[in-house]
Design an enzyme around this catalytic site. Sequence first.
Site, short mmCIF file in Angstrom:
data_model
loop_
_atom_site.label_atom_id
_atom_site.label_comp_id
_atom_site.label_asym_id
_atom_site.label_seq_id
_atom_site.Cartn_x
_atom_site.Cartn_y
_atom_site.Cartn_z
N ILE A 80 0.72 -1.33 -0.01
CA ILE A 80 -0.12 -0.11 -0.01
C ILE A 80 0.87 1.40 -0.04
O ILE A 80 0.26 2.31 -0.04
CB ILE A 80 -0.82 0.03 1.24
CG1 ILE A 80 -0.37 -0.29 2.65
CG2 ILE A 80 -1.95 -0.98 0.83
CD1 ILE A 80 -1.24 -0.23 3.86
N LYS A 129 5.43 2.71 -0.76
CA LYS A 129 6.65 2.03 -0.86
C LYS A 129 7.56 3.30 -0.43
O LYS A 129 7.17 4.50 -0.42
CB LYS A 129 7.14 2.10 -2.18
CG LYS A 129 6.73 0.78 -2.87
CD LYS A 129 7.37 0.70 -4.22
CE LYS A 129 6.88 -0.54 -4.72
NZ LYS A 129 7.38 -1.84 -4.21
N GLY A 130 8.60 3.01 0.59
CA GLY A 130 9.43 4.14 1.18
C GLY A 130 10.82 3.79 0.71
O GLY A 130 11.18 2.58 0.29
N GLU A 131 11.85 4.70 1.15
CA GLU A 131 13.21 4.37 0.76
C GLU A 131 13.74 3.24 1.78
O GLU A 131 14.75 2.52 1.32
CB GLU A 131 14.01 5.55 0.95
CG GLU A 131 13.85 6.28 2.09
CD GLU A 131 14.17 7.65 2.14
OE1 GLU A 131 15.36 8.26 2.18
OE2 GLU A 131 13.22 8.71 2.18
N VAL A 165 5.46 -0.59 2.75
CA VAL A 165 4.32 -0.71 3.62
C VAL A 165 3.20 -1.49 3.08
O VAL A 165 2.98 -1.27 1.76
CB VAL A 165 3.74 0.78 3.94
CG1 VAL A 165 2.69 0.48 5.13
CG2 VAL A 165 4.82 1.67 4.68
N LYS A 212 5.04 -2.21 8.30
CA LYS A 212 6.17 -1.77 7.69
C LYS A 212 7.31 -2.94 7.47
O LYS A 212 7.72 -3.36 8.62
CB LYS A 212 7.02 -0.82 8.63
CG LYS A 212 6.41 0.69 8.14
CD LYS A 212 7.01 1.88 9.06
CE LYS A 212 6.58 3.23 8.76
NZ LYS A 212 7.05 4.26 9.79
N ASP A 231 8.43 15.78 13.52
CA ASP A 231 8.17 15.67 11.66
C ASP A 231 6.58 15.75 11.63
O ASP A 231 6.07 15.19 10.90
CB ASP A 231 8.70 14.53 11.22
CG ASP A 231 8.81 14.47 9.82
OD1 ASP A 231 8.69 15.45 9.28
OD2 ASP A 231 8.89 13.55 9.12
#
Length: 450
Positions: A201, A203-205, A209, A222, A314
């Site tokens: 669902i 995509k991160g570096e 996820v 994650k 953040d």
Amino acid sequence: MSAIQAAWPSGTECIAKYNFHGTAEQDLPFCKGDVLTIVAVTKDPNWYKAKNKVGREGIIPANYVQKREGVKAGTKLSLMPWFHGKITREQAERLLYPPETGLFLVRESTNYPGDYTLCVSCDGKVEHYRIMYHASKLSIDEEVYFENLMQLVEHYTSDADGLCTRLIKPKVMEGTVAAQDEFYRSGWALNMKELKLLQTIGKGEFGDVMLGDYRGNKVAVKCIKNDATAQAFLAEASVMTQLRHSNLVQLLGVIVEEKGGLYIVTEYMAKGSLVDYLRSRGRSVLGGDCLLKFSLDVCEAMEYLEGNNFVHRDLAARNVLVSEDNVAKVSDFGLTKEASSTQDTGKLPVKWTAPEALREKKFSTKSDVWSFGILLWEIYSFGRVPYPRIPLKDVVPRVEKGYKMDAPDGCPPAVYEVMKNCWHLDAAMRPSFLQLREQLEHIKTHELHL
């Protein structure tokens, strides 16, 4: 004789160590791994009244469950507790004394920078094996190759495969705790066999996820494969074990794979990030009540963090998620720290970060308040990027001269006043989250938001 354990107060979360089928009608049956919440102590200290996640109440035996605890702040968790970094050959040999066959550690190679050395105690002496790093893989014999150190150690733990002995006992670096042991001890370790990964669902570096299913419930997972990245995410997971609020995304547990994978399992937020939610619906769908409710949801989460001495660092609409029933919850605790700590800021989101945090790396609840003001602007502009039409390089100089964004179109004046209060250049002049919540509730009560 063992000391009598203090009774667990109402609201304590426990995790089941065994299955309990129940024998009497008032018993609450459960399965190993279920999370139960204590409702009350019974007259017999060996039994508690508790409820399960669907709200059913009943009596449970105390010795079948363990209390869930937050991972202690300051605990240095490691996926590789046997990794000692830059130490010399002689230091390694001293650490592996007295000799014990199969006792081992891994260090950085002194002779071959970029490579590692596996040091193993065997028959009274220490053998040093060079681990070569080549084409993003690791190998001792140039026959078997591994993705990371954890895979290599796991392989030689099950089979000597040419070494003088198989690896039996890690020499744990002083001051570190094996992550898996700590999550297990504190009741946060989940069982990989019960987790089904369904679809990606996000995509991160760091990895993906995924939407998952854990024991029949939808969850977000994650999945972090890289060992260095996984190490950084351990800090996020351990912060999440200490936090519990209805407007914070709830950690359900952690899975640490011996091969080096790390899975952080949280509640699933069906409607995605707040910024996408706002952009895709807009003014025609979302009225003033809805915008103020999201603002209050986030404010209550931040008041809780403030009260527990945590700084998020953040806060932005992209890091707030929306549940199926339209509750906004703060997520992404990657940078969250206890209020006293400082850290290298790396890539900070300039448009959301308070000037003093950018300039002097001074993070505090008051710098979170600045970010909350920006987030309010995002909510009332339906997800626009802050400081429109100002080049990124000009944002900080203009803000430091006192520039404040105009109110978004249609933003109630009372809400815009709250935003401006968050953007005082003097951090001490900014309100607390407690005061912000009171101001937003005043706006709601007097219908100043419509």
